[in-house]
Design a protein around this motif. Structure first.
Motif, mmCIF file in Angstrom:
data_model
loop_
_atom_site.group_PDB
_atom_site.id
_atom_site.type_symbol
_atom_site.label_atom_id
_atom_site.label_comp_id
_atom_site.label_asym_id
_atom_site.label_seq_id
_atom_site.Cartn_x
_atom_site.Cartn_y
_atom_site.Cartn_z
ATOM 1 N N ARG A 192 41.681 46.344 30.190
ATOM 2 C CA ARG A 192 41.423 46.967 31.489
ATOM 3 C C ARG A 192 40.071 47.680 31.549
ATOM 4 O O ARG A 192 39.686 48.179 32.595
ATOM 5 C CB ARG A 192 42.537 47.965 31.822
ATOM 6 C CG ARG A 192 43.830 47.290 32.258
ATOM 7 C CD ARG A 192 44.891 48.323 32.584
ATOM 8 N NE ARG A 192 46.058 47.700 33.198
ATOM 9 C CZ ARG A 192 46.239 47.542 34.494
ATOM 10 N NH1 ARG A 192 45.324 47.963 35.332
ATOM 11 N NH2 ARG A 192 47.320 46.974 34.969
ATOM 12 N N GLY A 193 39.388 47.772 30.431
ATOM 13 C CA GLY A 193 38.089 48.437 30.409
ATOM 14 C C GLY A 193 37.538 48.455 29.000
ATOM 15 O O GLY A 193 38.193 48.035 28.035
ATOM 16 N N ALA A 194 36.293 48.975 28.871
ATOM 17 C CA ALA A 194 35.645 49.014 27.563
ATOM 18 C C ALA A 194 36.343 49.977 26.614
ATOM 19 O O ALA A 194 36.375 49.745 25.401
ATOM 20 C CB ALA A 194 34.180 49.414 27.729
ATOM 21 N N GLY A 195 36.908 51.075 27.155
ATOM 22 C CA GLY A 195 37.611 52.035 26.301
ATOM 23 C C GLY A 195 38.789 51.402 25.580
ATOM 24 O O GLY A 195 38.882 51.475 24.339
ATOM 25 N N PRO A 196 39.730 50.749 26.290
ATOM 26 C CA PRO A 196 40.836 50.062 25.622
ATOM 27 C C PRO A 196 40.367 48.942 24.692
ATOM 28 O O PRO A 196 40.980 48.706 23.644
ATOM 29 C CB PRO A 196 41.653 49.500 26.791
ATOM 30 C CG PRO A 196 41.367 50.422 27.925
ATOM 31 C CD PRO A 196 39.925 50.816 27.748
ATOM 32 N N ALA A 197 39.289 48.250 25.060
ATOM 33 C CA ALA A 197 38.771 47.185 24.187
ATOM 34 C C ALA A 197 38.249 47.767 22.883
ATOM 35 O O ALA A 197 38.437 47.187 21.799
ATOM 36 C CB ALA A 197 37.664 46.413 24.913
ATOM 37 N N LEU A 198 37.597 48.926 22.975
ATOM 38 C CA LEU A 198 37.105 49.595 21.769
ATOM 39 C C LEU A 198 38.266 50.037 20.887
ATOM 40 O O LEU A 198 38.228 49.885 19.661
ATOM 41 C CB LEU A 198 36.253 50.802 22.171
ATOM 42 C CG LEU A 198 35.592 51.588 21.030
ATOM 43 C CD1 LEU A 198 34.553 50.738 20.330
ATOM 44 C CD2 LEU A 198 34.954 52.868 21.559
ATOM 45 N N THR A 199 39.321 50.566 21.491
ATOM 46 C CA THR A 199 40.512 50.963 20.748
ATOM 47 C C THR A 199 41.125 49.758 20.041
ATOM 48 O O THR A 199 41.569 49.857 18.879
ATOM 49 C CB THR A 199 41.554 51.595 21.696
ATOM 50 O OG1 THR A 199 40.976 52.756 22.309
ATOM 51 C CG2 THR A 199 42.815 51.993 20.955
ATOM 52 N N THR A 215 28.828 54.046 23.223
ATOM 53 C CA THR A 215 30.259 54.004 22.920
ATOM 54 C C THR A 215 30.536 53.584 21.482
ATOM 55 O O THR A 215 31.681 53.636 21.037
ATOM 56 C CB THR A 215 30.988 53.044 23.886
ATOM 57 O OG1 THR A 215 30.426 51.741 23.753
ATOM 58 C CG2 THR A 215 30.849 53.504 25.324
ATOM 59 N N LEU A 216 29.480 53.174 20.762
ATOM 60 C CA LEU A 216 29.663 52.695 19.388
ATOM 61 C C LEU A 216 29.113 53.650 18.331
ATOM 62 O O LEU A 216 29.581 53.653 17.183
ATOM 63 C CB LEU A 216 28.969 51.338 19.209
ATOM 64 C CG LEU A 216 29.450 50.173 20.063
ATOM 65 C CD1 LEU A 216 28.583 48.945 19.803
ATOM 66 C CD2 LEU A 216 30.911 49.862 19.769
ATOM 67 N N LYS A 217 28.123 54.444 18.687
ATOM 68 C CA LYS A 217 27.352 55.201 17.712
ATOM 69 C C LYS A 217 28.224 56.043 16.780
ATOM 70 O O LYS A 217 28.086 55.985 15.555
ATOM 71 C CB LYS A 217 26.337 56.092 18.428
ATOM 72 C CG LYS A 217 25.353 56.804 17.494
ATOM 73 C CD LYS A 217 24.249 57.466 18.289
ATOM 74 C CE LYS A 217 23.210 58.111 17.402
ATOM 75 N NZ LYS A 217 23.673 59.368 16.811
ATOM 76 N N GLN A 218 29.137 56.832 17.341
ATOM 77 C CA GLN A 218 29.958 57.715 16.516
ATOM 78 C C GLN A 218 30.879 56.920 15.595
ATOM 79 O O GLN A 218 31.090 57.291 14.435
ATOM 80 C CB GLN A 218 30.796 58.649 17.406
ATOM 81 C CG GLN A 218 31.457 59.793 16.643
ATOM 82 C CD GLN A 218 30.448 60.704 15.959
ATOM 83 O OE1 GLN A 218 29.536 61.213 16.590
ATOM 84 N NE2 GLN A 218 30.583 60.877 14.651
#
Length: 329
Positions: A192-199, A215-218
Motif C-alpha cells: 500500500r506504500g513505500a513504508g509497508p514495502a520497506l517493512t 527512507t534507507l539511510k538509517q
C-alpha cells in the motif's frame, strides 16, 4: 440604451464592486481554518517524509493547523491523488505526492481502465525533495554487488521478489526499468506504500526494493540492509561509495523520486501566491533543513514556475518509460 436601462445598470455597479471586494478580502485573509495536506501513501515513505516537517512549518507561518492526512488506499497513490483532484480549489486541501503523479493516469490508459484523475487538474506549488532512487537488499542477502544480483536473477527468472508502493508507482517503475535493461524477470509484490514495502524488506518477505535515500539511510547505517546501485545521474553525498547504474553499464536506467506540493488547477491566484510565499519561507526553516539532511535527503526546492517546467519534463520521460515497459503485473 435608454434612460431606464442606463439607471438600472448603474444601480448594479456598487453591488458588483462589493462582491469583488468581499471575494478579494476572503482570499487575502487565507487561511481562516484548518488546512489538510493529503499524502496518498502510508507513513514511512518519501512523500510522508516530505509532508510532516513542511506541514509543521506551514502551520507556523500561516497561523492555522496544517494536518497531514495519509490516504493509504493503495493503487500506487492514485486514490489519494484523485481525492485531492476532486477537492474544492480553495487552498484547504493540498497534496504532497511523488513523481508517480504523471505515471498513474498513463497506467490506467494502458490497461483500458477509467482514468482516476489527470495531471492537468493540479497546479504545482513547490518541489520539496528530489532524490535518485537506490536499490536496497536485506543485509542477509547473498548479493554484494549489482552484478551478483543480476547473475542470480538470470538463473532464477521470476523468483526474486521485490516490493513496491503499488503497480506503476515510483518504486515499481524504477525496478521494471532496471529489469528491462538488464534482461531479467523479477517477482513484483505490491504494497500500500513505500513504508509497508520497506517493512517487508526488513522482515525478508521481499528481497529487493527501490527507495529514496531518506527512507534507507538509517537502516543501512544500522546494518539491516545494503544498497547495490543508484538510479541517479551521479553519486550522492549520503552514499558516496555507491555506484550509479550508468557507471555499471546501464546507460538508460535513470529514475528520481521527487516529492512536491500541489493544489487544484482552479486555485485563485491570491491563494496560490500566499502558498508559494509560505513554502519559500518554510523550506528555509532550520528544523525542516535539519530533518531532511538527517534523513539523507536535502531540500531540493523549486518555486511554482520552475517546478511546473520540471514536472512537465520529468513526466514526459516517465510516460515514455511506462510505454516502453508496457503491461506488467
Amino acid at each position: 440604451m435608454n434612460r431606464r436601462e442606463l439607471l438600472r445598470a448603474a444601480a448594479t455597479l456598487p453591488l458588483a464592486h462589493t462582491a469583488l471586494a468581499n471575494s478579494a478580502f476572503a482570499q487575502a485573509a487565507y487561511p481562516t481554518r484548518n488546512i489538510t495536506m493529503i499524502v496518498p501513501f502510508p507513513a514511512g515513505g518519501q512523500a510522508d517524509l516530505a509532508a510532516r516537517p513542511v506541514a509543521a512549518a506551514l502551520e507556523r507561518i500561516l497561523g492555522k493547523p496544517c494536518i497531514v492526512d495519509n490516504r493509504a488506499g493503495g493503487a500506487g497513490g492514485s486514490i489519494g491523488n484523485a481525492q485531492a483532484a476532486r477537492a474544492e480549489p480553495d487552498g484547504y486541501t493540498l497534496l504532497m505526492t511523488l513523481s508517480s503523479l504523471a505515471v498513474l493516469p498513463e497506467a490506467d490508459r494502458l490497461f483500458d481502465r477509467p482514468v482516476a484523475y489527470e495531471v492537468s487538474q493540479f497546479a504545482p506549488v513547490a518541489r520539496v525533495l528530489a532524490d535518485p532512487t537506490l536499490l536496497a537488499v536485506p543485509a542477509s542477502a547473498p548479493w554484494k554487488t549489482l552484478q551478483e544480483f543480476v547473475d542470480d536473477a538470470k538463473k532464477r527468472p521470476g523468483q526474486i521478489p521485490y516490493g513496491s508502493s503499488g503497480p506503476y508507482g515510483t518504486l515499481h517503475v524504477a525496478m521494471e526499468m532496471f529489469a528491462a535493461s538488464a534482461g531479467i524477470r523479477l517477482l513484483h509484490v505490491p504494497f500500500r506504500g513505500a513504508g509497508p514495502a520497506l517493512t517487508a524488506l526488513l522482515s525478508g518477505t521481499v528481497q529487493a526494493l527501490a527507495s529514496a535515500p531518506g527512507t534507507l539511510k538509517q537502516q543501512v547505517e544500522d546494518g539491516k540492509m545494503r544498497v547495490l546501485a543508484n538510479w541517479g545521474n551521479e553519486r550522492i553525498a549520503s552514499f558516496p561509495e555507491l555506484p550509479t547504474f550508468k557507471e555499471l553499464g546501464y546507460k538508460d536506467v535513470e529514475f528520481y523520486i521527487w516529492a512536491g506540493l500541489f493544489a487544484q488547477a482552479a486555485l485563485p491566484a491570491p491563494i496560490m501566491s500566499r502558498l508559494r510565499e509560505a513554502m519559500a519561507e518554510g523550506v528555509k526553516a532550520p528544523e525542516v533543513i535539519k530533518t531532511f539532511e538527517t534523513a539523507g535527503s536535502p531540500v531540493a526546492y523549486l518555486d511554482a514556475p520552475e517546478f511546473s517546467k520540471f514536472v512537465a519534463a520529468d513526466s514526459a520521460r516517465l510516460i515514455a518509460a511506462v510505454k516502453k515497459i508496457g503491461k506488467v503485473e
